[in-house]
Write an enzyme that holds these catalytic residues in place. Structure first.
Site, PDB file in Angstrom:
ATOM      1  N   ASP A 139       0.821  -1.213  -0.046  1.00  0.00           N
ATOM      2  CA  ASP A 139      -0.112   0.059  -0.062  1.00  0.00           C
ATOM      3  C   ASP A 139       0.654   1.238   0.026  1.00  0.00           C
ATOM      4  OD1 ASP A 139      -2.818   1.009   0.617  1.00  0.00           O
ATOM      5  OD2 ASP A 139      -1.401   2.190   1.783  1.00  0.00           O
ATOM      6  N   ALA A 167      -4.689   2.591  -0.441  1.00  0.00           N
ATOM      7  CA  ALA A 167      -4.497   2.077  -1.952  1.00  0.00           C
ATOM      8  C   ALA A 167      -5.131   0.783  -1.848  1.00  0.00           C
ATOM      9  CB  ALA A 167      -3.383   1.954  -2.378  1.00  0.00           C
ATOM     10  N   ASP A 168      -5.028  -0.080  -0.909  1.00  0.00           N
ATOM     11  CA  ASP A 168      -5.561  -1.435  -0.588  1.00  0.00           C
ATOM     12  C   ASP A 168      -7.079  -1.328  -0.909  1.00  0.00           C
ATOM     13  OD1 ASP A 168      -3.004  -2.413  -0.490  1.00  0.00           O
ATOM     14  OD2 ASP A 168      -3.310  -3.109   1.681  1.00  0.00           O
ATOM     15  N   VAL A 169      -7.784  -0.394  -0.094  1.00  0.00           N
ATOM     16  CA  VAL A 169      -9.157  -0.610   0.003  1.00  0.00           C
ATOM     17  C   VAL A 169      -9.892   0.529  -1.068  1.00  0.00           C
ATOM     18  CG1 VAL A 169     -11.114   0.104   1.569  1.00  0.00           C
ATOM     19  CG2 VAL A 169      -9.067  -0.973   2.554  1.00  0.00           C
ATOM     20  N   SER A 173     -10.112  -2.725  -3.159  1.00  0.00           N
ATOM     21  CA  SER A 173     -11.252  -3.355  -2.953  1.00  0.00           C
ATOM     22  C   SER A 173     -12.433  -2.601  -3.650  1.00  0.00           C
ATOM     23  CB  SER A 173     -11.582  -3.220  -1.360  1.00  0.00           C
ATOM     24  OG  SER A 173     -10.426  -3.655  -0.915  1.00  0.00           O
TER      25      SER A 173
END
Length: 392
Positions: A139, A167-169, A173
């Site tokens: 991330d 960035a991950d979520v 996602s």
């Protein structure tokens, strides 16, 4: 009333945060999500040392209500079983490095040949194409390259660590959920599948539409240099008398006027759009004002003012707030190692039908037999697959 995605069957090959978060959302909206784990560690969020003080708690948050099967995708037997399950579940989410599924023989083209309507959503750091395709990342790397981290800094100061995996979520996602829903709509109307390429660095960059627009039109945005990043006294963070902080975002005149009335300071009206610079008259007055009252005094003073001012809360304070209770942000889940249920995050009730129950936390491979039977595998094949898994 049925949830919107009831009848949608998904295979989840992802690990850690971005993919499981996406399929958690889909599962809460009614999809039947089967998590595919390998015979070894499986999703190592189950036991990873960085995953909280209670082993498995982070895994539980993202995977309640899903089912788990174990398949050795490196074996011919495991791949054949995967294809059989995929025929019943032609929606697949994966987060391997680009090319891994192809090397295993279960990539999009191989799946499409057997299952023409298949949807494969791939979530990776830098996308399935381009110079960075095979580069490792996390991330922090994605937000660094997007420009976010450079903006997440005080004027002339060093960038600070984000408080979450942005960035991950927001870059992984959530775009995956949107793309999957769009692909499912097309699949339903035309029977056509899709190959979805979600690059977290791509979408982290798209979280900065105004900043990149400013850059493209000749400005040089820096942390604290724009009205939404701390350049104005009316939209800023202020320290209280006891060292806590308040967030004021009274951009519109009516809200700033309401703030000035609540604090009985008509002299501040002229400083509405003053720059928040060191020594500036408006900035100095606001800092002195906020340091004149404690955190609790500010909460009481502004609670009914309707002026876009809120306390900056610590995590442990949030579950007891009226907002968290009224909107059902948290709910009890039983975890191994905890005597009492733990209050874990619950997804928002977007359909007005009550927050979706979390469901049980699946054990690794707990539903292998069940899912293989649903896919029509013979008893002989199921026993062979289970035997291979048990032998490791």
């Amino acid at each position: 009333m049925a949830l919107p995605l009831e009848g949608i069957k998904i295979l989840d090959l992802t690990r850690l945060l971005p993919g499981p978060f996406a399929t958690w959302i889909l599962q809460s909206w009614g999809a039947d999500v089967v998590k595919v784990e390998d015979p070894g560690a499986g999703d190592y969020m189950r036991t990873a040392p960085f995953a909280g003080t209670v082993p498995g708690a982070h895994f539980a948050t993202l995977n309640r209500g899903k089912r788990s099967i174990v398949l050795d995708l490196r074996s011919e037997q495991g791949r054949e079983a995967f294809f059989e399950v995929a025929r019943q579940r032609p929606v697949i989410v994966e987060s391997f490095r680009p090319g891994v599924l192809d090397r295993l023989g279960i990539g999009y083209e191989a799946l499409k040949e057997k299952i023409p309507e298949v949807i494969v959503c791939s979530i990776s750091g830098y996308g399935q194409t381009g110079a960075y395709r095979d580069r490792a990342g996390h991330d922090l790397n994605y937000v660094a390259l997007s420009g976010f981290l450079g903006l997440n800094a005080p004027p002339n100061g060093a960038p600070t660590m984000p408080g979450t995996q942005l960035a991950d979520v927001a870059g992984g996602s959530l775009p995956a959920v949107g793309a999957l829903l769009a692909a499912l709509l097309r699949q339903k109307t035309t029977g056509e599948g899709a190959k979805i390429d979600i690059g977290m660095a791509d979408w982290a960059t798209m979280l900065l539409p105004f900043s990149h627009t400013d850059r493209a039109t000749g400005q040089t945005p820096r942390g604290g240099s724009t009205m939404l990043t701390g350049s104005l006294v009316c939209y800023n963070i202020y320290e209280t008398k006891d060292g806590r902080h308040m967030a004021l975002s009274a951009l519109e005149p009516k809200f700033y006027q309401a703030f000035c009335r609540a604090v009985e300071r008509p002299d501040l009206l002229e400083h509405h759009l003053d720059p928040a610079v060191e020594g500036g008259p408006g900035s100095e007055k606001m800092q002195v004002l906020f340091k004149s009252y404690t955190f609790e005094e500010w909460k009481r003073m502004l609670a009914e003012a309707d002026c876009c001012a809120e306390p900056i809360l610590h995590l442990e304070e949030i579950p007891d707030t009226p907002l968290a209770k009224d909107r059902g942000w948290f709910g009890p889940t039983r975890l191994d190692g905890c005597e009492e249920p733990v209050s874990l995050p619950c997804l928002p009730d977007v359909f007005g039908e009550g927050n979706a129950p979390g469901g049980a936390v699946p054990g690794q491979g707990e539903h292998t037999r069940e899912v293989l039977e649903e896919a029509g595998c013979s008893e002989e094949r199921i026993r062979a697959i289970l035997s291979r898994i048990e032998k490791g």
